[in-house]
Enzyme design. Sequence first.
Site, short mmCIF file in Angstrom:
data_model
loop_
_atom_site.label_atom_id
_atom_site.label_comp_id
_atom_site.label_asym_id
_atom_site.label_seq_id
_atom_site.Cartn_x
_atom_site.Cartn_y
_atom_site.Cartn_z
N TYR A 91 0.83 -1.21 0.00
CA TYR A 91 0.00 0.00 0.00
C TYR A 91 0.86 1.25 0.00
O TYR A 91 1.37 1.69 1.03
CB TYR A 91 -1.00 -0.05 1.17
CG TYR A 91 -2.17 -0.88 0.74
CD1 TYR A 91 -2.02 -2.26 0.60
CD2 TYR A 91 -3.39 -0.31 0.40
CE1 TYR A 91 -3.06 -3.04 0.13
CE2 TYR A 91 -4.43 -1.09 -0.06
CZ TYR A 91 -4.26 -2.44 -0.19
OH TYR A 91 -5.29 -3.20 -0.66
N LYS A 132 3.43 -15.60 -0.62
CA LYS A 132 4.00 -15.86 -1.95
C LYS A 132 5.51 -16.02 -1.77
O LYS A 132 6.33 -15.40 -2.46
CB LYS A 132 3.63 -14.68 -2.88
CG LYS A 132 3.97 -14.87 -4.35
CD LYS A 132 3.04 -15.79 -5.08
CE LYS A 132 3.52 -15.99 -6.51
NZ LYS A 132 2.74 -17.01 -7.24
N ASP A 164 -6.65 -8.14 1.19
CA ASP A 164 -7.68 -7.29 0.61
C ASP A 164 -8.44 -8.06 -0.48
O ASP A 164 -9.67 -8.11 -0.51
CB ASP A 164 -7.00 -6.05 0.01
CG ASP A 164 -7.99 -4.99 -0.42
OD1 ASP A 164 -9.12 -5.00 0.09
OD2 ASP A 164 -7.64 -4.15 -1.27
N ASP A 166 -12.41 -10.07 -0.19
CA ASP A 166 -13.54 -9.77 -1.08
C ASP A 166 -14.06 -11.06 -1.71
O ASP A 166 -15.27 -11.26 -1.87
CB ASP A 166 -13.13 -8.79 -2.19
CG ASP A 166 -13.35 -7.33 -1.79
OD1 ASP A 166 -13.33 -7.04 -0.58
OD2 ASP A 166 -13.54 -6.47 -2.68
N ASP A 217 -1.77 -17.77 -4.85
CA ASP A 217 -2.52 -18.09 -6.07
C ASP A 217 -3.26 -19.42 -5.93
O ASP A 217 -4.45 -19.52 -6.28
CB ASP A 217 -1.62 -18.06 -7.31
CG ASP A 217 -0.24 -18.64 -7.08
OD1 ASP A 217 0.20 -18.71 -5.92
OD2 ASP A 217 0.42 -19.03 -8.05
#
Length: 353
Positions: free
Chosen positions: A130, A183, A240, A244, A216
Site C-alpha cells: 500500500y 507468496k 484485501d 472480497d 494463487d
Amino acid sequence: MKIVVLPGDGIGPECMSATVDVLHAASRRFKLDLDMDHDIAGHESLQRHGATVTTALLDKVKAADGLMLGPMATYDFKDEAKGEINPSKFFRKELDLYANIRPSRTFPGVPTRVEPFDLVVVRENTEGFYADRNVESGGSEMLITPDVVISLRRITRQCCERIARSAFALAMTRNRHVSLVHKANVLKIGDGMFLDQCRLVAKEFPEVTVDDFIVDAMMAHVVRAPQRFDVIVTTNMFGDILSDLTAELSGSLGLGGSLNAGREHAMGQAAHGSAPDIAGRNIANPFSLILSAGQLLGWYGQRKNLPAFVAAGQAIADTTVAAVAAQEATRDVGGRLGTAETGQAFARRLLEA
Ligand code: NAD
C-alpha cells in the site's frame, strides 16, 4: 461508549443510517449507553472544510472509544495537497489499526456456489504493497520515466509478528486452525520473513493447527472448499483481495463485516466501497456495515471486559442470520426491503429477541 459516526460517500449515508438504527436498538436492549457523535468525512468534508478528513476530526476520534466509517469514494481522492486524503488509509495509519478482521460465512437462505463455511481473514493493514501508508512521508510508488513505474512493498518483523498474534488469539476463540497465505516462492525475503514470524508466534499456541498456502493456489482452495478454513492470516494486498472473494462466496460483498483494530483504537467499516452505481436508491445492502458495528461493540467489550458489549456484538451477528433467513433484507441477498426498512426491521428484531 462514545462512537464517532462518519457516513461517507455514495451509499454510505443510507447504510450508516440503517446501522445507527441498529446501534440504538443494541444500546437499548443491552443497556450500553452508546453516545454517537455524528460528523463528516469524504466529499462533504472536502466541500465544507477543504479536506476529506481534518486533524480536528482525528483528535475527536482519538478521544472517543470507537469509530464507524462509511464507505468512501476513495478513487476520487487523488491529490493529498488538495485535501483529497483517503480517509480509510488516514485512520488506519494515524490510529495504527494494524489488524483488519474480515469474517465471512454462509447464511441459510442465501444461495451460494459453495458448501456452508465460516472463516475469518486476518489482514495486515499498515504496510505491504500500500503505497499510501508504507513510508513515513510521501508515497512508495515512483514514476521513474514516463513509461516506468516502481512500486515498493514494505514488510517488517514487528508488523508480521503482531498480525500473527491477532490471528492465533482469534483462532483460540474459534476452531483453532490458522492458515498462513503468502507468496514466499517468489517474494522469498519478505514473505519468508512473514512465514518465519508467524511460525514463531505459532509456537506459543501449540493447540492451534497451522498450515500454509501460496496465495494463487489459495484462490482455488477457497473457491473449491472454503469450509476447510477457520482463520486465514496474510499480508495487506493479498488479504484485501482474498477477503472480497470470501465475502462474495458467502453470497454477497454486502455480507462481509470488517473491523480495523489496533491496541488502543478500532474502526468498523464496510468491506465494500461507495457503490456510486446504486447510491441514493435505497437498495444498498446495509449488513456489511451493521456486522462491522457488531464487531466494534465486541472488540470494545473484550478490551474493557464488559460482557454486555460482547453479547450485543454476538446478537447483531445472530440477528443478521435470522433477518436474512426471514428475507428481511435487500434484494441482492433475496430480500424484499429497501435499505432503510432493512435497518428498521433489524432494530425491531434485535429488540424483540
Ligand atoms: P464497490 O464495492 O463500491 O462496488 C462494487 C459492486 O458491488 C458494485 O456493483 C456495487 O453496486 C456493488 N455493491 C457494493 N456495495 C454494495 C452493497 N452494500 N449493497 C449492494 N451492492 C453493493 O466498488 P467500486 O465500484 O470498485 O468502488 C466505488 C468506490 O468505492 C471507489 O471510489 C473505490 O475506491 C471506493 N472503495 C472504497 C472502499 C472503502 O471505503 N473501504 C472500499 C472499496 C472501494
